[in-house]
Scaffold this motif. Structure first.
Motif, short mmCIF file in Angstrom:
data_model
loop_
_atom_site.label_atom_id
_atom_site.label_comp_id
_atom_site.label_asym_id
_atom_site.label_seq_id
_atom_site.Cartn_x
_atom_site.Cartn_y
_atom_site.Cartn_z
N GLY A 132 0.81 -1.22 0.00
CA GLY A 132 0.00 0.00 0.00
C GLY A 132 0.84 1.26 0.00
O GLY A 132 0.52 2.25 -0.66
N PHE A 133 1.95 1.22 0.72
CA PHE A 133 2.83 2.39 0.80
C PHE A 133 3.56 2.61 -0.52
O PHE A 133 3.81 3.75 -0.93
CB PHE A 133 3.84 2.22 1.93
CG PHE A 133 3.22 2.09 3.29
CD1 PHE A 133 2.54 3.15 3.87
CD2 PHE A 133 3.30 0.90 4.00
CE1 PHE A 133 1.97 3.04 5.13
CE2 PHE A 133 2.74 0.78 5.26
CZ PHE A 133 2.06 1.85 5.82
N ASP A 186 1.34 4.58 -2.71
CA ASP A 186 0.77 5.79 -2.10
C ASP A 186 0.88 6.98 -3.06
O ASP A 186 1.87 7.12 -3.78
CB ASP A 186 1.51 6.11 -0.80
CG ASP A 186 0.76 7.10 0.06
OD1 ASP A 186 0.06 6.66 0.99
OD2 ASP A 186 0.89 8.33 -0.20
N ASP A 200 1.50 9.96 -2.34
CA ASP A 200 2.54 10.89 -1.87
C ASP A 200 3.91 10.31 -2.19
O ASP A 200 4.28 9.25 -1.70
CB ASP A 200 2.40 11.09 -0.35
CG ASP A 200 3.34 12.17 0.17
OD1 ASP A 200 4.37 12.44 -0.47
OD2 ASP A 200 3.04 12.73 1.24
N VAL A 210 6.12 9.19 0.73
CA VAL A 210 5.77 7.89 1.31
C VAL A 210 6.34 6.77 0.45
O VAL A 210 6.92 5.79 0.96
CB VAL A 210 4.24 7.74 1.44
CG1 VAL A 210 3.88 6.35 1.95
CG2 VAL A 210 3.68 8.80 2.38
N ARG A 211 6.20 6.90 -0.87
CA ARG A 211 6.75 5.87 -1.76
C ARG A 211 8.26 5.77 -1.60
O ARG A 211 8.83 4.67 -1.59
CB ARG A 211 6.39 6.17 -3.22
CG ARG A 211 4.89 6.19 -3.51
CD ARG A 211 4.59 6.05 -4.98
NE ARG A 211 5.21 7.05 -5.83
CZ ARG A 211 4.71 8.26 -6.07
NH1 ARG A 211 3.58 8.64 -5.49
NH2 ARG A 211 5.34 9.11 -6.87
#
Length: 223
Positions: free
Chosen positions: A17-18, A21, A23, A26-27
């Motif tokens: 999920g990250f 993301d 953003d 976050v990635r």
């Protein structure tokens, strides 16, 4: 970001999920976690991140691939990014493929014409891995100083390309001259070279003097 950092032994399911993301920060953090924890199946996600829309994420993925070059699984799959618009990624892929002997020499030769000098430097080093001294010698005429230095060092490693090295000894850049002189120590410093090497021992740039001293390693004992 805090949630990613808090993961002690993340799995790919934890990070999925990250990695997707919206953003980029976050990635980027998730990609860094991939490189740090190397969960099962991380290689594919790391290579996918080389194509991320954000430059910082791509750079983090490239740094991770370089760090894990000796152990990353399926390095051949990174070859899909050889034509990336990002030179950091292209350089990384050439490095990865050549280090793991997983690439096609034709790709290394093509990379020698890359518009970015960082990619061309990696191409020179990759050509050493396939013993292609003839193509490395072409890089001796590159417009970028660092590429010419890489070419001189590569020809020294291959112990070939004496003519190209002798041309580089006349280069206007002292660091290129120093590298070329040092290469003679590996390739061979013949009597005809002493006329250039001897005065180089008195050049103002200490790097050139060091290169000249190293050139004499390749001369006969009497010289």
């Amino acid at each position: 970001i805090a949630a990613v950092v808090a993961l002690e032994e993340p799995t790919m399911a934890d990070l999925a999920g990250f990695l997707g993301d919206p953003d980029p920060a976050v990635r980027r953090t998730a990609v860094a976690a991939l490189s740090e924890h190397t969960p099962d199946g991380y290689a594919a996600a790391l290579f996918d991140a080389l194509a991320d829309a954000d430059a910082a994420v791509r750079r983090t993925a490239a740094d991770g691939a370089r760090e894990l070059v000796e152990v990353v699984a399926d390095p051949e799959s990174a070859g899909a990014q050889l034509n990336s618009p990002d030179p950091v990624v292209r350089a990384c892929v050439v490095y990865l493929l050549s280090s793991r002997r997983a690439g096609d020499p034709a790709d290394y030769r093509a990379a020698l014409a890359d518009p970015d000098h960082r990619v061309r430097i990696e191409a020179v080093r990759a050509l050493v891995s396939v013993d292609d001294a003839a193509t490395v010698a072409i890089a001796a005429g590159d417009g970028n100083r660092e590429v010419r230095i890489a070419a001189a060092n590569a020809l020294a490693t291959l112990r070939a390309g004496a003519d190209a090295v002798r041309v580089l000894i006349g280069d206007p850049d002292p660091l290129v001259r120093a590298a070329a002189l040092a290469a003679l120590g590996e390739i061979g410093c013949g009597p005809q070279d002493l006329a250039v090497v001897t005065p180089a021992l008195r050049e103002s740039a200490w790097q050139v003097r060091v290169g000249a001293a190293r050139a004499l390693v390749g001369a006969d004992a009497e010289a």
